[in-house]
Write a protein that holds these residues in place. Structure first.
Motif, mmCIF file in Angstrom:
data_model
loop_
_atom_site.group_PDB
_atom_site.id
_atom_site.type_symbol
_atom_site.label_atom_id
_atom_site.label_comp_id
_atom_site.label_asym_id
_atom_site.label_seq_id
_atom_site.Cartn_x
_atom_site.Cartn_y
_atom_site.Cartn_z
ATOM 1 N N ASN A 58 -9.598 -8.913 7.464
ATOM 2 C CA ASN A 58 -9.535 -8.620 6.031
ATOM 3 C C ASN A 58 -10.731 -7.747 5.654
ATOM 4 O OD1 ASN A 58 -9.156 -8.557 3.302
ATOM 5 N ND2 ASN A 58 -9.727 -10.677 2.949
ATOM 6 N N PHE A 60 -11.187 -6.008 3.016
ATOM 7 C CA PHE A 60 -11.265 -5.794 1.576
ATOM 8 C C PHE A 60 -12.245 -6.775 0.940
ATOM 9 C CE2 PHE A 60 -7.051 -4.930 3.262
ATOM 10 C CZ PHE A 60 -6.988 -3.559 3.059
ATOM 11 N N SER A 61 -13.027 -6.272 0.004
ATOM 12 C CA SER A 61 -14.027 -7.128 -0.646
ATOM 13 C C SER A 61 -13.421 -7.982 -1.757
ATOM 14 C CB SER A 61 -15.176 -6.274 -1.201
ATOM 15 O OG SER A 61 -14.675 -5.378 -2.169
ATOM 16 N N SER A 62 -12.183 -7.649 -2.152
ATOM 17 C CA SER A 62 -11.538 -8.399 -3.225
ATOM 18 C C SER A 62 -10.024 -8.243 -3.118
ATOM 19 C CB SER A 62 -11.996 -7.878 -4.593
ATOM 20 O OG SER A 62 -11.520 -6.552 -4.786
ATOM 21 N N ALA A 63 -9.305 -9.092 -3.839
ATOM 22 C CA ALA A 63 -7.849 -8.964 -3.905
ATOM 23 C C ALA A 63 -7.469 -7.619 -4.515
ATOM 24 C CB ALA A 63 -7.251 -10.111 -4.720
ATOM 25 N N ARG A 64 -8.233 -7.158 -5.474
ATOM 26 C CA ARG A 64 -7.968 -5.854 -6.100
ATOM 27 C C ARG A 64 -8.027 -4.733 -5.053
ATOM 28 N NH1 ARG A 64 -10.569 -3.939 -11.637
ATOM 29 N NH2 ARG A 64 -9.212 -5.648 -12.221
ATOM 30 N N GLY A 65 -9.002 -4.805 -4.136
ATOM 31 C CA GLY A 65 -9.106 -3.811 -3.069
ATOM 32 C C GLY A 65 -7.897 -3.845 -2.147
#
Length: 188
Positions: A58, A60-65
Motif C-alpha cells: 500500500n 498510498f498515504s491515505s484513502a484519498r491517495g
C-alpha cells in the motif's frame, strides 16, 4: 518508406509491419518487390495489448491517495488493477476482497482482480459470496484469481493453519465455490 512499426491512435493498439524491411531486402526482382508491396499493404498485424497494474504493497498515504490513483486509472487506458492478497506482512497491504469492493464502487469501466487470493486460507462459502456480490455490483468486471499460497508464507502461522495439504484444501474450496455459483442447492 520503410518503418519498423507504426502506432494507431487507439489505446494499446500497435499496428506493425515488423518484417517489412526484411521482406524488402530479400526481394530479388522488381516484379516480386511489387507483389511484396501489395501483400504488405493488405496485411495488418494488430496486437491489442491491455495494461494491467498491480498494487502489491500500500504505497498510498491515505484513502484519498488510493482513490485518486483509481480515478487516474479509470480515466486512462489502464484496463485492470490487481491487488495482492497478503493477510500478514511487515509492510502494509490492503485486504484484497475489501479493496475489490471499493474499486467496484469507485469505477464504471476498469476491471480488477486479486493477485491471487489464497483460497485454502479462506472460507469457501464466504469467498464465493464475496466474489459473486462484487462481480454483480461491478457488472461483471471482477477478474478473480485463486491460488494455493506459498509453502512458507507467513499467513499459515498467523492463521494457525498448516501449509500441508493446501493444494487439496484449495481444490475442495474451488469445487465448493463453483457449485455454489452454478447450483440451486449445495451439500458438501
Amino acid at each position: 518508406g520503410t518503418r519498423s512499426r507504426s502506432f494507431d491512435k487507439g489505446p494499446g493498439i500497435c499496428r506493425g509491419l515488423f518484417f517489412e524491411a526484411a521482406a524488402r531486402r530479400s526481394v530479388r526482382s522488381e516484379a516480386t518487390a511489387s507483389r511484396v508491396d501489395r501483400l504488405l499493404a493488405e496485411l495488418q498485424f494488430v496486437i491489442n495489448a491491455k495494461i494491467g497494474l498491480g498494487v502489491a504493497t500500500n504505497p498510498f498515504s491515505s484513502a484519498r491517495g488510493f482513490f485518486r490513483f483509481v480515478d487516474l486509472c479509470e480515466e486512462s487506458d489502464v484496463d485492470s488493477l490487481w491487488q495482492t492478497d497478503r493477510l500478514n506482512s511487515k509492510v502494509p497491504f490492503l485486504e484484497a476482497m475489501s479493496t475489490m469492493a471499493a474499486v467496484a464502487g469507485a469505477t464504471e469501466r476498469l476491471k480488477f482482480g486479486m493477485n491471487a487470493v489464497v483460497v485454502s486460507l479462506r472460507d469457501p462459502l464466504l469467498l464465493a459470496k464475496q466474489c459473486a456480490t462484487i462481480d454483480y455490483l461491478s457488472a461483471g468486471r471482477l477478474l478473480p484469481v485463486f491460488g494455493v499460497g506459498g509453502d512458507s508464507a507467513p499467513e499459515w502461522a498467523a492463521t494457525g493453519r498448516s501449509s500441508r495439504d493446501r493444494g487439496r484444501r484449495a481444490d475442495e474450496a474451488l469445487e465448493i465455490m463453483q457449485r455454489l455459483w452454478a447450483e440451486e442447492s449445495v451439500s458438501f
